[in-house]
Structures are given as structure tokens and as C-alpha cells.
Design an enzyme around this catalytic site. Structure first.
Site, PDB file in Angstrom:
ATOM      1  N   ASP A 278      23.138  30.964  -4.647  1.00 30.72           N
ATOM      2  CA  ASP A 278      23.016  31.711  -5.701  1.00 30.72           C
ATOM      3  C   ASP A 278      23.584  32.894  -6.066  1.00 30.72           C
ATOM      4  O   ASP A 278      24.310  33.206  -7.039  1.00 30.72           O
ATOM      5  CB  ASP A 278      21.366  32.500  -5.218  1.00 30.72           C
ATOM      6  CG  ASP A 278      20.302  31.522  -4.923  1.00 30.72           C
ATOM      7  OD1 ASP A 278      20.200  30.691  -5.714  1.00 30.72           O
ATOM      8  OD2 ASP A 278      19.620  31.812  -3.928  1.00 30.72           O
TER       9      ASP A 278
ATOM     10  N   ARG B 113      15.929  42.306   5.447  1.00 32.15           N
ATOM     11  CA  ARG B 113      16.037  42.663   4.007  1.00 32.15           C
ATOM     12  C   ARG B 113      16.039  44.076   3.993  1.00 32.15           C
ATOM     13  O   ARG B 113      16.726  44.810   3.174  1.00 32.15           O
ATOM     14  CB  ARG B 113      15.059  41.866   3.178  1.00 32.15           C
ATOM     15  CG  ARG B 113      15.104  40.384   3.124  1.00 32.15           C
ATOM     16  CD  ARG B 113      16.484  39.963   2.576  1.00 32.15           C
ATOM     17  NE  ARG B 113      16.392  38.620   2.513  1.00 32.15           N
ATOM     18  CZ  ARG B 113      17.438  37.945   3.135  1.00 32.15           C
ATOM     19  NH1 ARG B 113      18.289  38.456   4.088  1.00 32.15           N
ATOM     20  NH2 ARG B 113      17.447  36.570   2.791  1.00 32.15           N
TER      21      ARG B 113
ATOM     22  N   ASP C 202      11.564  37.462  -0.910  1.00 32.12           N
ATOM     23  CA  ASP C 202      12.907  38.456  -0.711  1.00 32.12           C
ATOM     24  C   ASP C 202      12.884  39.434  -1.911  1.00 32.12           C
ATOM     25  O   ASP C 202      13.474  40.587  -1.708  1.00 32.12           O
ATOM     26  CB  ASP C 202      14.212  37.588  -0.603  1.00 32.12           C
ATOM     27  CG  ASP C 202      14.082  37.175   0.996  1.00 32.12           C
ATOM     28  OD1 ASP C 202      13.554  37.812   1.777  1.00 32.12           O
ATOM     29  OD2 ASP C 202      14.953  36.215   1.144  1.00 32.12           O
TER      30      ASP C 202
ATOM     31  N   SER D  54      17.752  25.334   1.334  1.00 35.96           N
ATOM     32  CA  SER D  54      17.803  26.803   1.246  1.00 35.96           C
ATOM     33  C   SER D  54      17.638  27.326   2.794  1.00 35.96           C
ATOM     34  O   SER D  54      16.805  27.095   3.452  1.00 35.96           O
ATOM     35  CB  SER D  54      16.559  27.379   0.057  1.00 35.96           C
ATOM     36  OG  SER D  54      16.601  28.552   0.378  1.00 35.96           O
TER      37      SER D  54
END
Length: 406
Positions: free
Chosen positions: A18, A98, A127, A179
Site C-alpha cells: 500500500d 497503531r 486501522d 496482507s
């Protein structure tokens, strides 16, 4: 803020699929803006290799690599572990990383006087919420760019097409395009064959597991570990004092070798859909178990039971990206109070995916062998008769009432 006013963007950069394509995409779609890449090192190890060269080659003006490893363990992982917090069995490896990364991201954005912050999270996942809630906490007026909510790319295959067209090197291919999220606490796997809950994970396939082995391939001989805690905080492993981060890393190795910490679940994402994931958390699984065992002898019944109830709320807050909230802070204050007597040592036996109790000791133990023994003791068993009469009085009264109605 209008697109033409965005001259500098700070990007949460991992070097994965990404974020690798986001740098050229930002420059193409935001007036050739300056892109400052920021990578939060939370223990992803080899994923940081060659990151600066890759970021600069794909158009970033610079790369910051922030060493957040100690902060991540001591300020996020351990408080969550002390709370006993899970989310549907999941040990929250991505979830509490995160807010830690986002905090560092905002610090760089403010230092660089950036016009916006960008992340590579999809519009389907959790996320995006975790990053953006943390950003709002530290920089409430900062514009946020989320390419997955803007661009025309619809799949990871199309992302690979874009990368190939822009000559962006990738460490994956279409066949290994899981992923993944990796840090010093865990590794997650999603996508490809795992999207069908009917498919068994390929634990025995070479290269699938990265932090350990399948229990089938683990040694036939058990491994013993001893973990010492002071007020709920891990301070030593097998008699050697060390930082919490190093305890986690050492337990990852020992746990991984013994097939510990594999979890395959279909979880309920914050955005409403169900998602299947496979997680590797070898050291985390051992640490949670050891801490729980120690609490069984150091916490009184009512405190333990109330803590177990609140751990569900704590886990939901972490999973939902609500780390920087008054409720999470209040729950942490409660947990800190419960940990004042959680001091002692736990021995565990690791064997083919199993974590087996092998001994627990504490100077604050509430367990009394003299009282609990099946042998002779000073406990007067006659006392229980009066207790049962009082405890059962509501039941007796209800039964008498029902009898009188007949």
C-alpha cells in the site's frame, strides 16, 4: 483544505504494498507535493532493511525511522497485558501498535509543518480508525489523506499492476500476497486462501509461519521458562533481569520454537464485517498466561472477577482505536491499583503448542495450604452450616411461598 493548498504530506510508511505505491500516487494527485515518509519501528525487524533507499527512489524527500520499541512495549503492550485484555481471543498486536505509531507520526508532521498526514489503510479495515482517532487526539485540525477512499484501485492485484507500471520494487508476488502486519508482539496473516474460513491455514508449508513452527514440527521435549513480575510488570526471564522488550523477544524465540501462540479466528471488525485472520503471538501468549497464573494467587476474588469484566471493555477500546480516551485512562488507573500485589515468579512448560502450569510463587500469595488442605487443619467445617443457611435463605423462602400456593 483544497488539494492545491497541500504542499507537504507526512506519510505513515511501511514499505509494504500500500504505502509503496502511495508515494508516487500522492505526487501525481496532489500537485507533486513533497512527501515525508515516517516509519515507526515497533519491532518489524527485517522489514526496515533498505527502507530509506526505497522511499527516496519512489519519490519521498526523506525518511524518518522512529525507534518506538521500548515505548510500545512499556506504554501499550504491558498495560494491555496487565488488564488481561483480549478482543475475541485476539491479543491485539496490530491494535495497540497503531496509536503508538500515530503519536510519533503527528510529532514529525508538526515538526515538518506538514499540510496533511496520509496513511495506507483500507476503507474496510480497523486501522483507518485507529490511526485517525489518534491523529485527532494530538492534532485535531490536521487534514488526513486516505488514498483507499479516493483512488480507483479496487484490489491488491491492481495495486501490484500500479507498482509494476511505476517500476516500484516489491518483496511479494501475486501468489504470496497475504496482507500481513508484523511487529515485536505478533504477525498477522489475512487474504488469499484464508478468505475462505473452510480452508485450513498452511502451518506446515515452508515460509507461511515466520515467528515459529507448527506444533506438529515442534520438539518432542518440553521447554521450561520462569518469568518474574514486580507489580504486574515482567522484570526477569529464567533468573536474568532484563527490559520488558527483551523478555518479549526472548519469549518469541522460545515460544516460536515450541509452536506456541497460533490463533485462527473469524473476528468482528469495527466496521461491521466479519474477517478471518491467522495470528502468531508466541511471546505474548506466554506472557499473558504467566501473568494470569500469578494473579490467581495474588488477587482476591471480587477484584479478580471485576477485573475480568472490565478487561472486555479494555480490549474493545484498544481494538476500536480508542486508546487516547478518558475511559481507557480510567481503566488503566484501576488496573494499576490491582497490580500492587502482583509480584512473584511463574514457571511454565512449553510443549507442542501448549502452555502448561509448572509452578507459581509470590510473597503476597493469598493461597493458604494450611486452610485449603484435605488433611487436618484449624478450619472448623461446622461453620459452613450457618453460612449455607443464610446464603440459601432466599431460595428457601421462595420455595415456601410456592408451596403455600398449592
Amino acid at each position: 483544505m483544497k488539494k492545491e493548498d497541500i504542499k507537504k504530506v507526512v506519510l505513515a510508511y511501511s514499505g509494504g504494498l500500500d504505502t509503496s505505491i502511495i508515494i508516487p500516487w500522492l505526487k501525481e494527485n496532489y500537485n507533486n507535493c513533497e512527501v515525508v515518509a515516517v516509519s515507526g519501528n515497533v519491532g518489524q525487524a527485517d522489514e526496515l532493511e533498505g527502507l530509506e533507499e526505497k522511499a527516496l527512489k519512489t519519490g519521498a524527500s526523506k525518511l524518518y525511522v522512529l525507534d518506538l520499541t521500548d515505548e510500545y512495549v512499556e506504554d501499550y503492550i504491558i498495560p494491555t497485558m496487565q488488564a488481561g485484555a483480549l478482543y475475541e481471543e485476539y491479543l491485539l498486536g496490530t491494535s495497540h501498535a497503531r496509536p503508538c505509531i500515530a503519536k510519533g507520526l503527528v510529532e514529525i508532521a508538526l515538526k515538518e509543518k506538514a499540510d496533511a498526514i496520509c496513511h495506507g489503510c483500507t476503507g474496510k479495515g480497523n486501522d483507518q480508525v485507529r490511526f485517525e482517532l489518534a491523529i485527532k487526539h494530538f492534532a485535531p485540525d490536521m487534514p488526513i489523506i486516505a488514498p483507499w477512499r479516493e483512488w480507483t484501485i479496487k484490489s491488491r492485484d491492481e495495486e501490484i499492476d500500479y507498482a509494476e507500471a511505476h517500476h516500484i520494487p516489491l518483496k511479494i508476488n501475486r501468489e504470496t500476497n497475504y496482507s500481513k502486519d508484523k511487529n515485536l508482539w505478533h504477525l498477522s496473516h489475512e487474504g488469499l486462501d484464508l478468505e475462505d474460513p473452510g480452508n485450513e491455514p498452511q502451518y506446515e508449508k515452508k515460509g507461511f509461519l515466520e515467528m515459529g513452527v507448527s506444533p506438529i514440527m515442534a520438539p518432542d521435549k518440553p521447554t521450561y521458562v520462569e518469568i518474574e513480575f514486580e507489580k504486574g510488570f515482567p522484570v526477569s526471564l529464567n533468573g536474568e533481569k532484563m527490559r520488558a522488550k527483551n523478555i518479549v523477544l526472548a519469549l518469541n524465540k522460545l515460544g516460536g520454537e515450541n509452536g506456541i501462540g497460533l490463533l485462527d479466528i473469524v473476528e468482528n471488525r469495527l466496521v461491521g464485517m466479519k474477517s478471518r485472520g491467522v495470528y502468531e503471538t508466541p511471546g505474548g501468549a506466554i506472557l499473558y498466561k504467566a501473568h494470569n497464573v500469578l494473579e490467581t494467587i495474588t488477587l482476591d476474588k471480587m477484584t479478580m472477577h471485576e477485573k475480568q469484566k472490565l478487561s472486555i471493555t479494555f480490549g474493545e477500546l484498544v481494538y476500536n482505536g480508542q486508546w487516547f480516551t478518558p475511559l481507557r485512562e480510567a481503566l488503566t488507573a484501576f488496573v494499576d491499583k490491582t497490580q500492587e500485589k502482583v509480584t512473584g515468579k511463574v514457571r511454565l512448560k512449553l510443549y507442542k503448542g501448549n502452555i502448561i502450569n509448572a509452578g507459581v510463587w509470590s510473597p503476597n500469595s493469598l493461597y493458604s495450604e494450611e486452610i485449603a488442605t484435605f488433611g487436618e487443619s484449624d478450619y472448623d467445617q461446622k461453620d459452613s452450616a450457618g453460612f449455607i443457611n443464610l446464603f440459601g435463605l432466599p431460595i428457601k423462602v421462595q420455595a415456601l411461598v410456592e408451596q403455600n400456593k398449592k
